[in-house]
Design an enzyme around this catalytic site. Structure first.
Site, mmCIF file in Angstrom:
data_model
loop_
_atom_site.group_PDB
_atom_site.id
_atom_site.type_symbol
_atom_site.label_atom_id
_atom_site.label_comp_id
_atom_site.label_asym_id
_atom_site.label_seq_id
_atom_site.Cartn_x
_atom_site.Cartn_y
_atom_site.Cartn_z
ATOM 1 C CD GLU A 138 -2.712 -2.837 -6.845
ATOM 2 O OE1 GLU A 138 -1.485 -3.058 -6.850
ATOM 3 O OE2 GLU A 138 -3.207 -1.745 -6.505
ATOM 4 C CB ALA B 83 -0.926 0.010 1.209
#
Length: 272
Positions: free
Chosen positions: A134, A114
């Site tokens: 994703e 992230a």
């Protein structure tokens, strides 16, 4: 150099759980911290699982580790669902069996990095340009494990001052970018088209950066907190021309953070 990782069994908690494991005896590079977090996440993968394979420099370590354990026979019958063309090529080259969401609409686990993680485990992802795939993959997994180094922790989404990406269709992209900027004018938003040059840290302009889906990416930069994230998400997705945005809200079940003090595991709040 092999790095030992203490054993950890994830648990569901009524509030964000945080456990700090053994401190690091040496100063590690950012890439070494990413690898530590990735290896810890792969400990949650079991034989027979369908695994979402993330994209980016941190997720790459996890894919490498899964392949290593497959070749050693410590993991068996793993099926990987890649979140980008780049990860597909990496996994294929390492001999990881692959499939897709059409054949496996529910995944056991997904592991990915992230760009930002806020105190409630909301994320910014997609600075590598793979946010749509994703989100499709990681939105249908039973467990979504996020792996980061401590530099990715922020007080609020957008707090790093770096990009919050929005994937848009190429048609009239300037019009869409302008509307996105106006939407968050109160947060000092600046919207910039991502170019091949900016994505690859090349100066003096460049052609638009194109996603695996043939779309453009507009990067939003905030100088202030945008406030209600769900309201912001809804507002972005209501704009014609927007495909998806890089805020991953209430999706992460576990965040593994590698830092100077060791490995920290944070678990999502349980509403049960």
């Amino acid at each position: 150099m092999a790095i030992p990782y203490p054993h950890f069994n994830p648990v569901t908690s009524e509030k964000p759980a945080m456990e700090v494991l053994s401190p690091s005896p040496v100063v590690l590079t950012q890439d070494e911290l990413k690898r530590i977090a990735a290896y810890k996440a792969v400990e949650m993968v079991e034989s027979g699982m369908v695994v979402g394979l993330g994209t980016g420099s941190t997720a790459k370590h996890a894919v490498d580790r899964i392949a290593e354990l497959l070749h050693k026979g410590k993991l068996k019958k793993i099926i990987g669902i890649p979140t980008s063309t780049k990860t597909h090529e990496q996994a294929l080259s390492l001999g990881i069996p692959l499939s897709d969401l059409d054949s496996h609409p529910v995944l056991d686990i997904a592991i990915d990095g992230a760009d930002e993680v806020d105190p409630n485990l909301n994320l910014v992802k997609g600075r590598g340009g793979s946010l749509l795939r994703e989100k499709m993959v990681e939105g249908v997994c039973k467990k979504f494990v996020v792996i980061v180094d401590e530099s990715k922790l922020v007080k609020y989404i957008g707090g790093s001052g770096l990009a919050m990406p929005v994937e848009i269709v190429p048609f009239c992209w300037k019009f869409t970018a302008k509307r996105l900027q106006e939407l968050f004018e109160y947060a000092g938003c600046v919207a910039k088209l991502r170019t091949f040059a900016s994505a690859n840290e090349i100066e003096n302009g460049g052609l638009p950066s194109v996603t695996d889906n043939g779309n453009y990416v507009v990067d939003l930069y905030f100088t202030r907190d945008i406030g209600d994230l769900k309201a912001a998400s809804d507002a972005i997705l209501r704009l014609a021309g927007v495909v998806e945005h890089g805020m991953f809200l209430d999706m992460a079940t576990t965040v593994i953070v590698a830092g100077d003090r060791g490995v920290t595991i944070k678990n999502k709040i349980s509403n049960v």
